[in-house]
Design a protein around this motif. Sequence first.
Motif, short mmCIF file in Angstrom:
data_model
loop_
_atom_site.label_atom_id
_atom_site.label_comp_id
_atom_site.label_asym_id
_atom_site.label_seq_id
_atom_site.Cartn_x
_atom_site.Cartn_y
_atom_site.Cartn_z
N ASP A 236 0.85 -1.19 0.00
CA ASP A 236 0.00 0.00 0.00
C ASP A 236 0.89 1.24 0.00
O ASP A 236 1.71 1.42 0.91
CB ASP A 236 -0.89 -0.02 1.25
CG ASP A 236 -1.98 1.04 1.22
OD1 ASP A 236 -1.73 2.13 0.68
OD2 ASP A 236 -3.07 0.77 1.74
N ARG A 301 1.28 -9.09 -2.39
CA ARG A 301 1.11 -7.91 -1.55
C ARG A 301 1.74 -8.14 -0.18
O ARG A 301 1.59 -9.22 0.41
CB ARG A 301 -0.37 -7.57 -1.37
CG ARG A 301 -1.11 -7.22 -2.64
CD ARG A 301 -2.48 -6.63 -2.35
NE ARG A 301 -3.28 -7.47 -1.46
CZ ARG A 301 -4.50 -7.16 -1.05
NH1 ARG A 301 -5.06 -6.03 -1.46
NH2 ARG A 301 -5.17 -7.96 -0.24
N TYR A 415 -6.36 -1.92 -3.13
CA TYR A 415 -6.33 -1.13 -1.91
C TYR A 415 -7.50 -0.15 -1.93
O TYR A 415 -7.76 0.49 -2.96
CB TYR A 415 -5.00 -0.37 -1.76
CG TYR A 415 -3.81 -1.28 -1.59
CD1 TYR A 415 -3.73 -2.14 -0.50
CD2 TYR A 415 -2.76 -1.28 -2.51
CE1 TYR A 415 -2.64 -2.98 -0.34
CE2 TYR A 415 -1.66 -2.11 -2.35
CZ TYR A 415 -1.61 -2.96 -1.27
OH TYR A 415 -0.53 -3.78 -1.11
N TYR A 432 -7.71 -2.85 2.53
CA TYR A 432 -7.29 -3.76 1.46
C TYR A 432 -8.13 -5.02 1.50
O TYR A 432 -8.86 -5.25 2.46
CB TYR A 432 -5.81 -4.12 1.56
CG TYR A 432 -5.40 -4.69 2.89
CD1 TYR A 432 -5.47 -6.06 3.12
CD2 TYR A 432 -4.95 -3.85 3.93
CE1 TYR A 432 -5.10 -6.59 4.35
CE2 TYR A 432 -4.59 -4.37 5.14
CZ TYR A 432 -4.66 -5.73 5.36
OH TYR A 432 -4.30 -6.25 6.57
#
Length: 432
Positions: A236, A301, A415, A432
Motif C-alpha cells: 500500500d 502484496r 487497496y 485492502y
Amino acid sequence: MLPVVKMRIVMLTRSLLSLVGLVFIVVLFINSGLFTAETSSSAMNNNEGKANRKRFQQGNIKNETIVFIYANQRSGSSFLGEIFNNNTEAFYLYEPLLPFTTSCKNLNEERKTLLKDLVECNFRNIRNTYKKTFAITGYKDQGCLYNTLCFISHHVPLVNKYATRCKVMARRQNINDNSEPCGFPLRENYLSQICEESDIRVFKILRICSLRMLDEVYSYLETRGYNVFVIHLVRDPRATMSSRLAIKLDEIADNDLGQQTKELCDRYKMNIEYVDNMEAAHHSISPGSSAVTDNRYLRIRYEDLALNTIEQAEYIYRFIGKTLPSEVKKNLKESALTLDKLIEEVKEKVFRMVENKKLEGGFEKYNEIFDKVKDPFETVRDPGKVATKWRKVLTFEQLQTIQEYCKEPMEKFNYKMLHSRSEMLDFDIKNY
C-alpha cells in the motif's frame, strides 16, 4: 509384389523407430524434472513447458533455482527476504546493487552486468565495481567495500557459512589464523564456492529500475539454462510513504511528499503497464524472453504476507517448485511475535536469572531484543500491526496527497480509498 512388401516393411520400421525416439525424449524430459505432477493451470503448463524445452534444446539445463525479490524501498522486502535467508540450502544476498542507488539516470547496463555475474557466482570484481560505482554516484557506503557485502548484518547465515568454510580451508592449507584471519573483507573466492554449492540463489533487488530491465536479465539467464523466478512485492503506497517519512528516507519531508509519492507510483504504473502488455501479447512472445509470459512472475502484496505469513511462504515456495523448510517456518513464527510478547518473554527470563543469581548477560539480552524490535530495518516485529500502523501516523492531508498520485496502482492492487480522518481511524473499515 516383393518390392511392395519390402517398402511396407521399411515404412513400418521407420514408424516404429520414430515412436521409440519419441518415447525416449519424453523419458528424458520426465527424468530431468521438466514436467511436474502439480500445476496451477493449463496455461502455466504450456508456457513453462515451452521455456523448459528451449533450455533443453540448448543443452544448458541447470539444477540451480534463481529467485529475484523485486520491490521498492520500505515495501517489506526485508521481511520477505527472511523466507529465504533462513533456508540453509539457499544463498541469499541482501541489496547487492546498493551502490547504484535508486536513481535510473545512469549505470543501468553496469547494474545488470553485476547482477548477472552474482547469479553465476562470479565475485571476482565485486569490490572494484562497488568502488567505481560509489565514485560516480557519491552514495554513502554501507560497509560494502570493507565487508565485500553491503548491509553485512542482514547476511548472518551466509557469514556463518563463510566462517566455517574459511576455517576448514585455513586448516587444510596450514595457515595460522594470526597471519591470515578469517575476517573482513570477505574473500571473493570463498563466497563464490558457497554460492556454487547452493541449490537456491536469492537476490533482494531494489535498484533495478523496472520489470522490463529485470526481464532482460531473466532472458539472459534463461539462455544460460537457469531456472529463474521473479517475485514482485508491492505494498500500500500509504504505508510505504508513511514509513519513509518516519525514518526520513532520502531526507523526505512534507514539502516534497508529492514528488516522492509520484515517483513511487509512476514506477508502479510503468510496471503494471509492462505486465499487462506482456500478458496480452503472450502468444507472440517467444519462450524464455519474459518471466511474465513464462509464468515465472509472481506479484504478492506485503499485507497478505504480513497477515498470513506461513501460508504465503508455503505458496511462494510452491511457486518456485520447492517445499518450505521446517527451520524457515519455525523462524517465521518467532519473528511474528508481538512486541509485548517479546518484552514479557525477556522480562521473565531476566527475573528468573536474578532469582537464580545468574544475571550475567540478562540485561544485555533484554536490550538486544528490544533494540531489534525498535529498529526500522529489522524483521523481528509484529507484521500485522506494521501493515496498518500508517493509519494512525499520517495526517489526513498527507493521505489525500498519496491517494491522489497513487489511485491507479491502488485500484490495481485492490487497496481501498479512505475519504476522511474518521475512516482512517475506523479499523472496521478495511483498507485492502
